[in-house]
Design a protein around this motif. Structure first.
Motif, PDB file in Angstrom:
ATOM      1  N   MET A  39       0.937  -1.254   0.076  1.00  0.00           N
ATOM      2  CA  MET A  39      -0.053  -0.078  -0.058  1.00  0.00           C
ATOM      3  C   MET A  39       0.711   1.277   0.029  1.00  0.00           C
ATOM      4  SD  MET A  39      -3.294  -0.678   0.128  1.00  0.00           S
ATOM      5  CE  MET A  39      -4.213   0.468   1.202  1.00  0.00           C
ATOM      6  N   ARG A  93       3.613   2.784  -4.451  1.00  0.00           N
ATOM      7  CA  ARG A  93       3.234   3.938  -4.833  1.00  0.00           C
ATOM      8  C   ARG A  93       4.131   4.703  -6.016  1.00  0.00           C
ATOM      9  NH1 ARG A  93      -0.887   6.458  -2.140  1.00  0.00           N
ATOM     10  NH2 ARG A  93      -1.499   5.030  -0.347  1.00  0.00           N
ATOM     11  N   LYS A 151      -5.783   4.523  -7.465  1.00  0.00           N
ATOM     12  CA  LYS A 151      -5.630   4.430  -5.861  1.00  0.00           C
ATOM     13  C   LYS A 151      -5.506   3.117  -5.439  1.00  0.00           C
ATOM     14  CE  LYS A 151      -6.872   8.560  -4.776  1.00  0.00           C
ATOM     15  NZ  LYS A 151      -5.907   9.372  -3.980  1.00  0.00           N
ATOM     16  N   CYS A 198      -6.160   0.006  -2.476  1.00  0.00           N
ATOM     17  CA  CYS A 198      -7.165  -0.054  -1.658  1.00  0.00           C
ATOM     18  C   CYS A 198      -7.076  -1.281  -0.769  1.00  0.00           C
ATOM     19  CB  CYS A 198      -8.604   0.171  -2.253  1.00  0.00           C
ATOM     20  SG  CYS A 198      -8.588   1.697  -3.061  1.00  0.00           S
ATOM     21  N   TYR A 230      -6.884  -6.996  -1.371  1.00  0.00           N
ATOM     22  CA  TYR A 230      -6.572  -5.587  -1.905  1.00  0.00           C
ATOM     23  C   TYR A 230      -7.090  -5.578  -3.194  1.00  0.00           C
ATOM     24  CZ  TYR A 230      -4.058  -5.741   2.504  1.00  0.00           C
ATOM     25  OH  TYR A 230      -3.728  -5.942   3.749  1.00  0.00           O
ATOM     26  N   SER A 280     -10.089  13.181  -3.969  1.00  0.00           N
ATOM     27  CA  SER A 280      -8.510  13.790  -3.653  1.00  0.00           C
ATOM     28  C   SER A 280      -8.411  15.125  -4.445  1.00  0.00           C
ATOM     29  CB  SER A 280      -7.514  12.722  -4.058  1.00  0.00           C
ATOM     30  OG  SER A 280      -7.836  11.286  -3.247  1.00  0.00           O
ATOM     31  N   ARG A 283     -17.708   7.140  -3.671  1.00  0.00           N
ATOM     32  CA  ARG A 283     -16.640   7.059  -2.821  1.00  0.00           C
ATOM     33  C   ARG A 283     -16.643   8.306  -1.841  1.00  0.00           C
ATOM     34  NH1 ARG A 283     -12.436  11.056  -1.487  1.00  0.00           N
ATOM     35  NH2 ARG A 283     -10.637   9.847  -0.499  1.00  0.00           N
ATOM     36  N   GLU A 304      -9.226   3.432   1.007  1.00  0.00           N
ATOM     37  CA  GLU A 304      -7.633   4.114   1.046  1.00  0.00           C
ATOM     38  C   GLU A 304      -7.187   4.099   2.428  1.00  0.00           C
ATOM     39  OE1 GLU A 304      -8.273   7.650  -1.784  1.00  0.00           O
ATOM     40  OE2 GLU A 304     -10.196   6.787  -1.332  1.00  0.00           O
ATOM     41  N   HIS A 319     -11.917   6.731   4.561  1.00  0.00           N
ATOM     42  CA  HIS A 319     -12.493   6.623   3.167  1.00  0.00           C
ATOM     43  C   HIS A 319     -13.037   5.373   2.687  1.00  0.00           C
ATOM     44  CE1 HIS A 319      -8.669   9.696   2.364  1.00  0.00           C
ATOM     45  NE2 HIS A 319      -9.650  10.101   3.085  1.00  0.00           N
TER      46      HIS A 319
END
Length: 238
Positions: A24, A28, A41, A43, A60, A107, A128, A164, A169
């Motif tokens: 997670m 990135r 994203k 998650c 996931y 976001s 969301r 997230e 979230h």
């Protein structure tokens, strides 16, 4: 045309689940280098129907937005983040989507480019929200009833809750055979309608987004089958 995809991965054993949790954060930088990827994203998921505050350490997800479906399929087949996840997962499934309506922000941006609906077949509802911390306890108190309501609806073809950041979230993702059945669930009285009324009157969310998609394709299996078509493809252990 823009292509949105959701890929779900199921992991067995403590080592694989610990690795998936760590990714997670570690995945990135890899995601930022994927060609054609405009929004993404990483998650986790919830237990039970998925719409719960308790994490499911086995499942996931990667939600991604590409410039077109060719780029989406190429990345999900060969790009490093998906390949690493798939190599450790027991099972993986991707659904490809075309946005047909969207309102709100995620976001701080509007990630989905709405396109003319030129397809037939199943529809996806995605919501969301960023829950205000002071409201989180009240929000999650209502969620189990909503989860049961979705799970008991005879028309829903697939549903999962992902997010997230735990508790704050929340993303709901559900597939319906057509607009009529999706609309009937949204309009009927009960826990779902009551929760929507509470959210609106209490202003529980700091940010929210509601989107609808047409399913354009899928690959892989979930629980040994195609969730969208309900066709048995393979078997799985346990």
């Amino acid at each position: 045309m823009q292509s949105v995809s959701l890929t779900l991965f199921r992991f067995d054993g403590l080592a694989a689940r610990t690795w998936a949790f760590a990714m997670m954060g570690f995945a990135r930088p890899m995601m930022r280098r994927v060609p054609g990827l405009s929004f993404w994203k990483l998650c986790g998921s919830g237990t039970g129907e998925g719409f719960t505050p308790l994490p499911n350490t086995a499942v996931y997800a990667i939600l991604s937005v590409f410039e077109d479906e060719d780029q989406a399929r190429a990345a999900i087949t060969a790009a490093r983040p998906w390949s690493l996840y798939r190599n450790r997962a027991r099972e993986a499934w991707t659904v490809f989507l075309s946005p047909i309506s969207s309102r709100g922000a995620w976001s701080g941006v509007a990630p989905f480019e709405v396109q003319r609906d030129t397809h037939d077949g199943p529809l996806v509802a995605l919501t969301r929200a960023t829950v205000k911390p002071a409201i989180a306890a009240r929000f999650w108190k209502r969620v189990p009833d909503v989860s049961r309501s979705i799970g008991s609806d005879p028309n829903v073809m697939f549903k999962i809750g992902i997010g997230e950041v735990p508790l704050l979230h929340q993303i709901t993702f559900s597939i319906w055979p057509d607009a009529k059945s999706m609309g009937a669930f949204a309009r009927k009285s009960g826990p779902h309608a009551a929760a929507i009324d509470a959210v609106r009157s209490g202003r529980w969310f700091k940010e929210e987004l509601y989107a609808r998609f047409r399913v354009t394709g899928e690959q892989g299996t979930w629980d040994g089958q195609s969730p969208r078509l309900g066709t048995q493809i393979g078997s799985q252990e346990g």
